[in-house]
Design an enzyme around this catalytic site. Structure first.
Site, PDB file in Angstrom:
ATOM      1  N   TYR A 254       0.829  -1.217   0.000  1.00 27.96           N
ATOM      2  CA  TYR A 254       0.000   0.000   0.000  1.00 27.96           C
ATOM      3  C   TYR A 254       0.864   1.267   0.000  1.00 27.96           C
ATOM      4  O   TYR A 254       0.522   2.250  -0.665  1.00 27.96           O
ATOM      5  CB  TYR A 254      -0.974  -0.025   1.183  1.00 27.96           C
ATOM      6  CG  TYR A 254      -2.246  -0.766   0.842  1.00 27.96           C
ATOM      7  CD1 TYR A 254      -2.349  -2.135   1.047  1.00 27.96           C
ATOM      8  CD2 TYR A 254      -3.312  -0.119   0.225  1.00 27.96           C
ATOM      9  CE1 TYR A 254      -3.481  -2.842   0.678  1.00 27.96           C
ATOM     10  CE2 TYR A 254      -4.457  -0.807  -0.144  1.00 27.96           C
ATOM     11  CZ  TYR A 254      -4.538  -2.176   0.068  1.00 27.96           C
ATOM     12  OH  TYR A 254      -5.654  -2.855  -0.324  1.00 27.96           O
TER      13      TYR A 254
ATOM     14  N   ASP B 119      -7.832   6.521  -4.712  1.00 24.99           N
ATOM     15  CA  ASP B 119      -6.697   7.394  -5.032  1.00 24.99           C
ATOM     16  C   ASP B 119      -6.950   8.878  -4.798  1.00 24.99           C
ATOM     17  O   ASP B 119      -6.036   9.694  -4.910  1.00 24.99           O
ATOM     18  CB  ASP B 119      -6.236   7.148  -6.497  1.00 24.99           C
ATOM     19  CG  ASP B 119      -7.350   7.380  -7.520  1.00 24.99           C
ATOM     20  OD1 ASP B 119      -7.357   6.686  -8.550  1.00 24.99           O
ATOM     21  OD2 ASP B 119      -8.230   8.236  -7.294  1.00 24.99           O
TER      22      ASP B 119
ATOM     23  N   HIS C 249     -14.799   2.268  -1.466  1.00 26.53           N
ATOM     24  CA  HIS C 249     -13.785   1.319  -0.987  1.00 26.53           C
ATOM     25  C   HIS C 249     -12.728   1.982  -0.130  1.00 26.53           C
ATOM     26  O   HIS C 249     -11.655   1.421   0.058  1.00 26.53           O
ATOM     27  CB  HIS C 249     -13.133   0.599  -2.192  1.00 26.53           C
ATOM     28  CG  HIS C 249     -14.090  -0.278  -2.934  1.00 26.53           C
ATOM     29  ND1 HIS C 249     -13.812  -0.803  -4.180  1.00 26.53           N
ATOM     30  CD2 HIS C 249     -15.340  -0.704  -2.634  1.00 26.53           C
ATOM     31  CE1 HIS C 249     -14.834  -1.525  -4.587  1.00 26.53           C
ATOM     32  NE2 HIS C 249     -15.794  -1.476  -3.667  1.00 26.53           N
TER      33      HIS C 249
HETATM   34  N1  APR Z   1     -10.649   4.745 -19.687  1.00 22.80           N
HETATM   35  C1  APR Z   1     -11.790   4.085 -19.322  1.00 22.80           C
HETATM   36  N2  APR Z   1     -11.803   2.788 -18.927  1.00 22.80           N
HETATM   37  C2  APR Z   1     -10.623   2.128 -18.913  1.00 22.80           C
HETATM   38  C3  APR Z   1      -9.394   2.737 -19.284  1.00 22.80           C
HETATM   39  C4  APR Z   1      -9.448   4.098 -19.673  1.00 22.80           C
HETATM   40  N3  APR Z   1      -8.328   4.741 -20.055  1.00 22.80           N
HETATM   41  N4  APR Z   1      -8.396   1.800 -19.155  1.00 22.80           N
HETATM   42  C5  APR Z   1      -8.986   0.664 -18.707  1.00 22.80           C
HETATM   43  N5  APR Z   1     -10.313   0.853 -18.572  1.00 22.80           N
HETATM   44  C6  APR Z   1     -11.324  -0.096 -18.112  1.00 22.80           C
HETATM   45  C7  APR Z   1     -11.015  -1.554 -18.375  1.00 22.80           C
HETATM   46  O1  APR Z   1     -11.502  -1.950 -19.651  1.00 22.80           O
HETATM   47  C8  APR Z   1     -11.789  -2.243 -17.238  1.00 22.80           C
HETATM   48  O2  APR Z   1     -13.110  -2.563 -17.649  1.00 22.80           O
HETATM   49  O3  APR Z   1     -11.376   0.032 -16.705  1.00 22.80           O
HETATM   50  C9  APR Z   1     -11.838  -1.192 -16.130  1.00 22.80           C
HETATM   51  C10 APR Z   1     -10.968  -1.509 -14.932  1.00 22.80           C
HETATM   52  O4  APR Z   1     -11.503  -2.665 -14.336  1.00 22.80           O
HETATM   53  P1  APR Z   1     -10.803  -3.255 -13.022  1.00 22.80           P
HETATM   54  O5  APR Z   1      -9.318  -3.316 -13.254  1.00 22.80           O
HETATM   55  O6  APR Z   1     -11.553  -4.494 -12.653  1.00 22.80           O
HETATM   56  O7  APR Z   1     -11.015  -2.133 -11.895  1.00 22.80           O
HETATM   57  P2  APR Z   1     -12.337  -1.846 -11.073  1.00 22.80           P
HETATM   58  O8  APR Z   1     -13.557  -2.153 -11.879  1.00 22.80           O
HETATM   59  O9  APR Z   1     -12.214  -0.482 -10.527  1.00 22.80           O
HETATM   60  O10 APR Z   1     -12.233  -2.905  -9.865  1.00 22.80           O
HETATM   61  C11 APR Z   1     -13.213  -2.825  -8.856  1.00 22.80           C
HETATM   62  O11 APR Z   1     -11.930  -4.423  -7.563  1.00 22.80           O
HETATM   63  O12 APR Z   1      -9.873  -5.155  -6.819  1.00 22.80           O
HETATM   64  C12 APR Z   1     -11.015  -4.464  -6.471  1.00 22.80           C
HETATM   65  O13 APR Z   1     -11.132  -2.815  -4.796  1.00 22.80           O
HETATM   66  C13 APR Z   1     -10.684  -3.039  -6.098  1.00 22.80           C
HETATM   67  O14 APR Z   1     -12.029  -1.052  -6.448  1.00 22.80           O
HETATM   68  C14 APR Z   1     -11.491  -2.202  -7.085  1.00 22.80           C
HETATM   69  C15 APR Z   1     -12.577  -3.161  -7.532  1.00 22.80           C
END
Ligand code: APR
Length: 241
Positions: free
Chosen positions: A64, A100, A115
């Site tokens: 972290y 963030d 979160h």
């Molecule tokens: N603009 C828009 N979307 C984007 C971009 C971008 N530049 N780059 C990537 N993405 C999309 C990806 O296609 C994906 O669908 O953002 C999404 C990110 O998905 P995850 O990595 O699963 O992140 P998130 O949905 O925030 O995860 C939810 O999971 O691990 C836990 O606590 C953590 O808050 C997080 C939660």
């Protein structure tokens, strides 16, 4: 594509954004499930659960602290700034899964952190909570009560802060338009927010370069990055103000 959306946004009273790691990707912060995502390199069960923390608090804290330094060096991008800009003309609420703080640094002031926040700490035992202002002498840091401190974030298997989750549902139920940005919608209960909105008649718009498990449920999917798509959306609105 933007014409039809800007009509919807122009006529909306209340707009709720549900955001995930993708909106911060263009600020240089890795996502979790994307090709360069954290969960491609690390096992979340070793780093993002309460059991992992008690098994090896130093390892979890090191991870972290590394993320916190990266986040503090990052800056809000055009996607964050466009959302903050829109709030000058509309009632805009941001329900973010991100820890963030970039929405707030972009100027958004109605942000619910579903979160938690990487710049906040809390005691594992007493009710001490505070913002992290500088680095720690040693990891894991200790509370004045003698117990160890933890990041004030929600780990897998933990409940979201009940007051925040309750407010998030109410916002989802009372918006005209919900814009879901940069999230895979893979994690509950955040991924139920679009369902609450839809059940109450809201228009769902997704901004994501890739399709998600809920893309077919959306009224419109904008397959572009958020730093690209969101400023275009808002500029159309300003033109029509
Ligand atoms: N603009 C828009 N979307 C984007 C971009 C971008 N530049 N780059 C990537 N993405 C999309 C990806 O296609 C994906 O669908 O953002 C999404 C990110 O998905 P995850 O990595 O699963 O992140 P998130 O949905 O925030 O995860 C939810 O999971 O691990 C836990 O606590 C953590 O808050 C997080 C939660």
């Amino acid at each position: 594509m933007f014409e039809s959306v800007s009509d919807l946004i122009r006529d909306a009273e209340k707009i709720v954004f549900v955001t995930g790691a993708g909106i911060s990707q263009e600020s240089g912060i890795p996502t979790f499930r994307g090709k360069d995502g954290y969960w491609r390199k690390y096992d979340p069960m070793q780093l993002a659960t309460i059991d992992a923390f008690y098994k090896n608090p130093k390892l979890v804290w090191e991870w972290y602290e590394d993320r916190r330094k990266n986040i503090l060096a990052a800056h809000p991008n055009k996607g964050h700034l466009a959302i903050s800009d829109l709030a000058k003309y509309k009632d805009v609420i941001v329900l973010t899964q991100n820890i963030d703080g970039l929405h707030q640094r972009a100027g958004s002031n109605q942000v619910l952190e579903l979160h938690g926040s990487i710049i906040r700490i809390k005691c594992t035992v007493c009710d001490f909570k505070d913002n992290i202002t500088d680095s720690f002498d040693g990891l894991p840091p200790k509370c004045k009560c003698g117990e160890i401190l933890r990041p004030d974030v929600v780990w897998f298997g933990e409940a979201l802060p009940q007051d925040i989750w309750h407010d998030a549902i109410n916002h989802a139920k009372s918006c005209d338009v919900m814009i879901i940005v940069g999230t895979s919608l893979a994690v509950s209960p955040a991924n139920t927010l679009p369902i609450f909105a839809k059940q109450n008649g809201a228009v769902l718009i997704e901004v994501n370069p890739e399709r998600t498990v809920m893309s077919e449920y959306m009224d419109l999917s904008i397959t572009e990055t958020s730093a690209n798509a969101l400023p275009q959306l808002i500029s159309l609105l300003e033109f029509r103000r």
